[in-house]
Design a protein around this motif. Structure first.
Motif, PDB file in Angstrom:
ATOM      1  N   ILE A 138      42.291  -4.796  69.729  1.00  0.00           N
ATOM      2  CA  ILE A 138      42.285  -5.772  69.953  1.00  0.00           C
ATOM      3  C   ILE A 138      44.062  -6.209  69.157  1.00  0.00           C
ATOM      4  N   TYR A 158      40.108 -13.081  72.287  1.00  0.00           N
ATOM      5  CA  TYR A 158      39.770 -12.030  71.608  1.00  0.00           C
ATOM      6  C   TYR A 158      40.433 -12.178  70.164  1.00  0.00           C
ATOM      7  N   ASP A 183      37.077  -6.210  74.594  1.00  0.00           N
ATOM      8  CA  ASP A 183      38.607  -6.351  74.806  1.00  0.00           C
ATOM      9  C   ASP A 183      38.347  -4.988  75.999  1.00  0.00           C
ATOM     10  N   GLU A 191      39.468 -14.959  67.698  1.00  0.00           N
ATOM     11  CA  GLU A 191      38.316 -14.960  67.389  1.00  0.00           C
ATOM     12  C   GLU A 191      38.556 -13.817  65.985  1.00  0.00           C
ATOM     13  N   LYS A 232      30.604  -8.201  64.841  1.00  0.00           N
ATOM     14  CA  LYS A 232      30.748  -8.871  65.040  1.00  0.00           C
ATOM     15  C   LYS A 232      32.015  -8.990  65.908  1.00  0.00           C
ATOM     16  N   LEU A 258      33.370  -7.502  69.549  1.00  0.00           N
ATOM     17  CA  LEU A 258      34.510  -8.289  70.716  1.00  0.00           C
ATOM     18  C   LEU A 258      35.437  -6.668  71.219  1.00  0.00           C
TER      19      LEU A 258
END
Length: 228
Positions: free
Chosen positions: A127, A97, A59, A100, A51, A55
């Motif tokens: 992130i 993001y 990004d 998340e 995951k 992500l």
């Protein structure tokens, strides 16, 4: 034949071609959509590491697309407006993001290399590094990274980059490792830097393998327009 031509002209008039600024912003949106489509074709992520990696690709999507744009084709008066629109679009995705990422955060507060792997930890770091809208997230991560670097469970470069950005962005004091750069006379140079003469020693002490001179060579002077 004449009727068909008139119909075409009427449609074209009702739906004018997007302007050059609109096309540039559209390229940023398309970059995110492309990665989202690629992720959607994959099986569901098997674990948190997968995951995080997905992500991380999202990004980077808008930023990589931005680096490929040629804003010099725009009138100078339009460039600031287009950059504002582009970074507003990137910021909108960043916020998603970040949210998340927070749902994936382990109870100890960060992602150990031995548990989640280097690629996933780097994706999570990027992130956070871009979360200048969320000072609490950046500061909390910095504290946790410092502890994990000492344990060999986080990369020193990640800590250095986050330390420097936090120092400049929130504390308004010089950076320590020279990871944050700015454009000076068409060349990338370190932003305000603490004790410049000893910066390479500090970089080495935290596990960074490049000197600051080697680091600066990575940047494209043709893109020299601000901080990164």
């Amino acid at each position: 034949m004449i009727f068909g031509l008139l119909l075409f002209l009427a449609i074209a008039s009702a739906n004018p071609a997007p302007s050059a600024p609109e096309q540039l912003v559209a390229q940023i949106k398309a970059a995110y959509a492309e990665v989202e489509a690629e992720n959607a074709k994959l099986p569901p992520p098997a674990n948190i590491s997968e995951k995080l990696i997905r992500l991380g690709k999202l990004d980077q999507a808008g930023r990589m697309a931005y680096m490929k744009l040629d804003l010099s084709t725009l009138p100078e008066a339009d460039r600031a407006s287009v950059q504002h629109q582009i970074f507003a679009e990137i910021g909108r995705h960043d916020l998603r993001y970040q949210n998340e990422l927070k749902t994936l955060m382990p109870s100890e507060g960060w992602f150990r290399l031995s548990v989640y792997g280097k690629e996933a930890a780097r994706a999570a770091f990027l992130i956070v590094q871009h979360a200048v809208n969320d000072q609490e997230l950046m500061r909390n991560t910095l504290v946790r990274l410092e502890k994990l670097v000492a344990e060999g469970e986080a990369e020193g470069q990640a800590y250095a980059m986050l330390y420097d950005r936090t120092a400049l962005e929130f504390d308004h004091r010089p950076q320590r490792y020279g990871t944050q750069v700015k454009c000076i006379s068409g060349q990338w140079q370190p932003n305000e830097l603490e004790d410049p003469a000893n910066v390479n020693e500090r970089r080495k002490s935290i596990g960074m393998t490049q000197t600051i001179e080697q680091y600066l060579q990575m940047f494209d002077d043709s893109q020299c327009a601000g901080t990164v």
